[in-house]
Design a protein around this motif. Structure first.
Motif, short mmCIF file in Angstrom:
data_model
loop_
_atom_site.label_atom_id
_atom_site.label_comp_id
_atom_site.label_asym_id
_atom_site.label_seq_id
_atom_site.Cartn_x
_atom_site.Cartn_y
_atom_site.Cartn_z
N SER A 188 -57.07 -6.35 62.95
CA SER A 188 -55.77 -6.76 62.41
C SER A 188 -55.79 -6.63 60.89
O SER A 188 -56.83 -6.44 60.27
CB SER A 188 -55.47 -8.20 62.81
OG SER A 188 -56.40 -9.08 62.21
N GLU A 189 -54.61 -6.77 60.30
CA GLU A 189 -54.52 -6.73 58.84
C GLU A 189 -55.29 -7.88 58.22
O GLU A 189 -55.91 -7.73 57.16
CB GLU A 189 -53.05 -6.78 58.41
CG GLU A 189 -52.82 -6.36 56.98
CD GLU A 189 -51.35 -6.17 56.66
OE1 GLU A 189 -50.65 -7.19 56.45
OE2 GLU A 189 -50.89 -5.01 56.62
N ALA A 190 -55.29 -9.04 58.88
CA ALA A 190 -56.05 -10.19 58.39
C ALA A 190 -57.56 -9.90 58.40
O ALA A 190 -58.29 -10.32 57.50
CB ALA A 190 -55.75 -11.42 59.24
N VAL A 194 -57.23 -7.68 49.63
CA VAL A 194 -55.85 -7.15 49.65
C VAL A 194 -55.81 -5.74 49.08
O VAL A 194 -55.04 -4.89 49.54
CB VAL A 194 -54.91 -8.09 48.87
CG1 VAL A 194 -53.49 -7.54 48.85
CG2 VAL A 194 -54.92 -9.48 49.48
N ASP A 195 -56.64 -5.45 48.09
CA ASP A 195 -56.65 -4.11 47.50
C ASP A 195 -56.97 -3.04 48.54
O ASP A 195 -56.36 -1.97 48.55
CB ASP A 195 -57.67 -4.03 46.36
CG ASP A 195 -57.22 -4.83 45.14
OD1 ASP A 195 -56.01 -5.01 44.97
OD2 ASP A 195 -58.09 -5.27 44.38
N ALA A 196 -57.92 -3.33 49.42
CA ALA A 196 -58.28 -2.36 50.46
C ALA A 196 -57.13 -2.18 51.44
O ALA A 196 -56.85 -1.05 51.88
CB ALA A 196 -59.53 -2.84 51.21
N VAL A 197 -56.44 -3.27 51.79
CA VAL A 197 -55.29 -3.17 52.69
C VAL A 197 -54.20 -2.32 52.06
O VAL A 197 -53.59 -1.48 52.73
CB VAL A 197 -54.75 -4.58 53.04
CG1 VAL A 197 -53.47 -4.48 53.85
CG2 VAL A 197 -55.79 -5.37 53.81
N VAL A 198 -53.95 -2.52 50.78
CA VAL A 198 -52.91 -1.74 50.09
C VAL A 198 -53.28 -0.26 50.06
O VAL A 198 -52.41 0.61 50.22
CB VAL A 198 -52.69 -2.30 48.67
CG1 VAL A 198 -51.83 -1.36 47.83
CG2 VAL A 198 -52.04 -3.68 48.75
#
Length: 727
Positions: A70-72, A80-84
């Protein structure tokens, strides 16, 4: 490049990827390789084999794990930087997928059923041969043909798809950043601001007391403490020497313990020479020597810390507040009537502060920035010369003309096919690898306050460099070189010749993209190079657990080079999406496979070195818009070259893109530049320990040995003892 060379390149690259993926699956199952293939969960205290062995029995098992996260989960592993970054890859893939759904079935038949290339070849208007791929490109459509309407409308379709998807993505990333900034877990930087350009204090007053009195007066209810930035050069030098001796001591003790045996219970004490590189000078007992040096340096460090804190204060400080809303509000407030002084901004995360840049004055920063921009401009322009020569002279035909002795070897079919498939692309990729470190040094020299800001600045410089030198440079250089004879014989025909020759570069870029995603992602996934380096270090260099850990430490994703390279591919694919629609599937595979591999690496491998909560997204968005503008201008010019009288219908797209960018900036950007008060005001889980928040920003070379000494650390900066903090 002919069709056989292109297919050979594509097939070979795919085989290499499959082999590397199988190597990855095989090697990642071995427990002794866990630190190379699962360092992220190991450092987070998780069991890397928890379910991993079962999942990776299949060669594609890692794909299921990457998809199921999941995104979490990604935020927990890479921040958060990696998710972005993953969102950026998915966004570009979405743009290409939705564009391709219309462009591929609409434009390929339109181009493939025309005969412009055949007619031009019969009339001897082009130099060289064209391939089957060229027949499916816009270059095969006759000048002035009504078929060009399909390509013109295709430009509009791609543009509006980009607008729509970017808007949705900006909203999603903005919400993601707000959720991270309003997390119930308190972070040190959320309670602090950075103040630069502190004016000189009055005589007899330290900068520390000057800062305290100023902010106590302006924020009497919320001001907690201040930490004045100091010149730590000498203290840091002594601290690093102590740490080096501690490391050498631990290694010597490990070597000594290893030398002990039943027959030799006393072992052999390690020795070294005190001169250059341990090769010359007096021979000493390493353990005794290191202990003596540490005992000698510790008092020197303590004395230097006191001198630094009292006498080496500089014109910048970290200001701490007792609540998140207070810090967020202060960071957005103009504090002084003279705006050249008391400049405030949100404090960077402690681990990404560039301490040496903080005291630099406003005018110095502006001058440095101007000088850096001039250097970057000259670098971009003059790098064009070698890039042009590379693109022009690394083609096989040109090399045979310049180096006749290669003709015997290069004329063999097998060698010719491989060289045509890979030579220009490999030379270009290697050449580009020399630049990023230089651009990062330049970005830090601007006087930026944080590592993440320097990374964004370096990535921006690298993006414009690769677009100008690779995309534009290769396109124009290849066209001009291949058409040089015709241009010299018929100078007035240069514009038509360029127009007919531009689509021919699509095959080069098709191969370039395929090589990047198959071979590049295969090497990324297999981690063969880090595995080899780790095993060599472990066998020959590592003696302690700390050295072993340092040998397998994976580092972060490396956004400064990763993002611009992806942006280059996006620009290439976007600009050729209508000229040669066959490039779209290659772009989809590049970003789709990139998303999958990067997701796996974020979950398993890379460890973030800092967290900016997605602050890079506005940078990414701006560069995507820049690529869209390059695409629109390219298509306008190309359709004009095709003598299509309705080409001016594309002109409105350019101001529409500028208006769209302006609206996006007004709608979203401020929430990235500053933390909104409604976000900062959300409740936290528990009242934070303000002492630990303060301590987090103390540089390692100045950090007291005992937590109880924090008050003494602050008092050392003042001429008077610290008064009771307002809480």
């Amino acid at each position: 490049m002919d069709l056989s060379s292109f297919l050979t390149s594509l097939a070979t690259s795919f085989v290499i990827f499959v082999v590397l993926m199988l190597v990855f699956v095989w090697l990642s199952r071995k427990p002794e390789n866990a630190v190379v293939y699962y360092p992220n969960p190991i450092l987070r205290g998780s069991d890397p084999w928890d379910g991993a062995r079962r999942r990776t029995r299949s060669p594609v098992g890692w794909i299921a794990e990457a998809f199921s996260a999941s995104e979490a989960d990604v935020v927990a592993a890479g921040g958060v930087d990696a998710v972005v970054y993953l969102i950026f890859l998915a966004t570009v893939m979405g743009i290409l997928v939705f564009s391709g759904i219309v462009l591929l079935p609409a434009l390929l038949p339109v181009a493939g059923t025309d005969h412009a290339l055949v007619d031009a070849s019969k009339n001897n208007k082009t130099a060289g041969n064209f391939t089957s791929i060229d027949k499916l490109a816009m270059g095969n459509v006759k000048n002035g043909s009504q078929r060009l309407w399909a390509f013109l409308l295709g430009v509009y379709w791609v543009s509006f798809v980009t607008y729509y998807i970017l808007w949705r993505t900006y909203k999603h990333v903005s919400n993601l950043r707000a959720a991270a900034k309003s997390s119930p877990d308190a972070k040190p930087e959320e309670f602090a601001i950075l103040v630069r350009d502190v004016p000189k204090p009055s005589p007899g007053q330290s900068i520390k007391d000057h800062v305290d009195s100023y902010f106590k007066a302006l924020h009497p209810e919320t001001f907690y403490r201040s930490m004045v930035v100091t010149d730590n050069k000498e203290a840091n030098k002594i601290w690093k020497e102590i740490e080096a001796n501690k490391k050498k001591l631990a290694r010597a003790e490990a070597v000594y313990a290893e030398s002990k045996s039943t027959s030799r219970p006393d072992g052999t004490r390690p020795t070294h020479r005190t001169g250059c590189l341990g090769l010359v000078g007096e021979k000493v007992d390493t353990i005794n020597y290191c202990n003596e040096k540490i005992n000698e340096l510790l008092p020197k460090l303590e004395a230097e810390q006191k001198i630094t804190l009292r006498e080496k204060q500089q014109s910048a400080a970290i200001i701490f507040f007792n609540s998140r809303p207070a810090a967020a509000s202060a960071s957005q407030t103009i504090h002084a009537q003279n705006t050249n002084t008391w400049a405030v901004l949100e404090a960077p995360e402690p681990r990404q502060v560039l301490w040496t840049n903080l005291p630099k004055k406003l005018y110095e920063r502006q001058l440095r920035q101007a000088v850096v921009y001039v250097i970057v401009f000259l670098t971009v322009v003059f790098y064009m010369v070698p890039i042009t020569f590379i693109s022009a002279f690394t083609t096989l035909d040109n090399l045979k003309k310049l180096l006749p002795f290669l003709k015997i070897v290069a004329d063999q079919i097998e060698i010719k096919t491989v060289l045509e498939a890979y030579l220009p692309q490999i030379v270009l990729i290697v050449f580009l690898a020399l630049l990023p470190m230089f651009l990062m040094i330049l970005s830090k020299a601007e006087g930026l306050a944080s590592e993440s800001h320097a990374v964004r600045a370096a990535a921006g410089k690298y993006f414009y460099f690769v677009v100008f030198n690779v995309f534009i440079g290769v396109t124009l250089a290849g066209t001009l070189f291949s058409s040089l004879k015709s241009i010299l014989n018929h100078p007035t025909q240069i514009v038509p010749l360029l127009g007919r020759s531009l689509p021919g570069n699509a095959t080069f870029f098709l191969t370039f993209v395929a090589l990047k995603f198959f071979v590049g992602y295969g090497l990324e996934l297999s981690r063969l190079v880090p595995l080899i380096i780790f095993n060599l270090k472990k066998k020959f260099l590592c003696k302690t657990e700390a050295e072993v850990k340092e040998a397998w430490a994976p580092g972060d994703l490396g956004y400064a080079t990763r993002v611009p390279n992806d942006m280059l591919i996006m620009t290439i694919v976007l600009c050729y999406s209508v000229i040669a629609p066959l490039i779209i599937p290659f772009g989809v595979v590049y970003f789709g496979l990139g998303w999958l591999v990067a997701r796996n690496q974020v979950l398993r491998v890379y460890v973030p070195s800092y967290e900016s909560n997605g602050r890079m997204w506005p940078h990414m968005h701006t560069r995507i818009i820049a690529a869209l503008l390059v695409y629109q201008i390219t298509m306008l010019g190309f359709i004009i070259l095709k003598e299509f009288c309705y080409a001016p219908f594309l002109i409105p797209l350019i101001p529409i893109t500028f208006i769209y960018a302006f609206i996006c900036k007004n709608r979203f950007y401020l929430a990235f530049a500053h933390t909104p008060l409604e976000v900062a005001s959300r409740e936290i889980k528990e009242t934070p320990n303000m002492e630990s928040i303060y301590t987090a920003f103390i540089p390692p070379c100045l950090k007291p040995e005992k937590p109880d000494d924090i008050d003494h650390f602050e008092d050392a900066q003042s001429h008077t003892s610290r008064s009771t903090s307002l809480t």
